[in-house]
Design an enzyme around this catalytic site. Sequence first.
Site, PDB file in Angstrom:
ATOM      1  N   ALA A 166       0.828  -1.208   0.000  1.00  0.00           N
ATOM      2  CA  ALA A 166       0.000   0.000   0.000  1.00  0.00           C
ATOM      3  C   ALA A 166       0.859   1.253   0.000  1.00  0.00           C
ATOM      4  CB  ALA A 166      -0.937  -0.008   1.206  1.00  0.00           C
ATOM      5  N   ASP A 167       1.918   1.246   0.792  1.00  0.00           N
ATOM      6  CA  ASP A 167       2.849   2.374   0.800  1.00  0.00           C
ATOM      7  C   ASP A 167       3.490   2.564  -0.573  1.00  0.00           C
ATOM      8  OD1 ASP A 167       2.702   3.302   3.477  1.00  0.00           O
ATOM      9  OD2 ASP A 167       3.931   1.626   4.150  1.00  0.00           O
ATOM     10  N   ILE A 168       3.913   1.462  -1.180  1.00  0.00           N
ATOM     11  CA  ILE A 168       4.585   1.544  -2.472  1.00  0.00           C
ATOM     12  C   ILE A 168       3.624   2.022  -3.552  1.00  0.00           C
ATOM     13  CG2 ILE A 168       5.770   0.212  -4.258  1.00  0.00           C
ATOM     14  CD1 ILE A 168       6.840  -1.581  -1.957  1.00  0.00           C
TER      15      ILE A 168
END
Length: 404
Positions: free
Chosen positions: A166-168
């Site tokens: 999700a961060d990426i």
Amino acid sequence: MSLPLDGITVIALEQAVAAPLATRNLADLGARVIKVERVDGGDLARGYDHVVHGTGAHFVWLNRGKESIAVDVKSPAGRSVVRRLIDGADVFVQNLAPGAVERLGLGAHELRVDHPELVVVNLSGYGTGGPMELRKAYDLLIQAEAGLISITGTPETPVKTGIPTADIASGVTASQAVIAALLRRWRTGEGATIEVSMLEATVEWMGHSLYTQLHTGTQPPRMGLSHSSIAPYDVFPTRDGEMLIGIQSDRGWRTLVTEVLGIPQLADDPRFVTNVQRVRNRAECDALVAAQTASWRTDELDTKLSTAGIPAAQIKRLEQVADHPQLQARDRWRTIRIENATVEALLPPATFADIEAPMGDVPALGQHTHTLLSESGLDADVVDELIAAGIAIQAEAFHPTSPR
């Protein structure tokens, strides 16, 4: 040749993973990225662990090529410094808690009143508005809300992905949006206010699984290493290990059974002749393939599959990835400096034929504070007063000495 973003200055009021990945991508393309950090420890990712010669692995991954200024943005003097830096910048990226930059007087509307050409990126968990706007958002939580965990793992056990997906997803989306906004500004002179929601970026990555749900009303099952829509597509045993094989076409199936596995009678077997039939009869199909692969050594089978053009791969451990022959042959590793050492880092995956990414140092906390305070227009005595008062901190000398 110049780097694509030479001359672009980015101010980043960032922490953790998503926004730092976005700005590191911009630094790799030549932008000057000034990272604003807290005076009480800096970016949270500095303290996640200390496995890279005393520096956090996340921080080393995400922060090369940046300059670090450590100021107390909760103080009027600290906020004034950040505002001065933004006034001279092209891009401002932030991923503080919802509403935090507005309370600091650094909201997009306020900044762009004076600088309409500024590109502002607000990266948050759930976006502005809606019932979840103020909810805390970490990668694991977003993976759950986006449905990623529900389709990841085995039929018995859902799991999160082994990387912060999700961060990426949101970090990559944010850097892509900045480049698009800068391109528009070059044409029109107009800046931009951009919002990136981690939830929305991750739901976008759900792709075919989400469309399957929308158009069949059926949740795609968790398949482990297999694939819900393709067969054979799984890990198969070998004499000394295992091998991943992924057949994408009916022609590939014919090649696999005739040229590699020596069971040509299955090429036209009505149970397996099309992918739809193979998926329908997956258990039988996989069992027949496994019975043949088990007689080969992994390296022998790998060679046979590669020679026949069959998509396949060995499941490598990270120690093997670090010495991956393809990365070595393409000369993808470079040496960069961190606070206490020199370490190896991978070149960015987008390769320009005429230039190479700068691969700059990973900064110590406040390494560039004194210089940046001076650049912001403050007199030398004011700079010294801010540092003496602890409103800003300057790192000690940066002396990397140890190899990886």
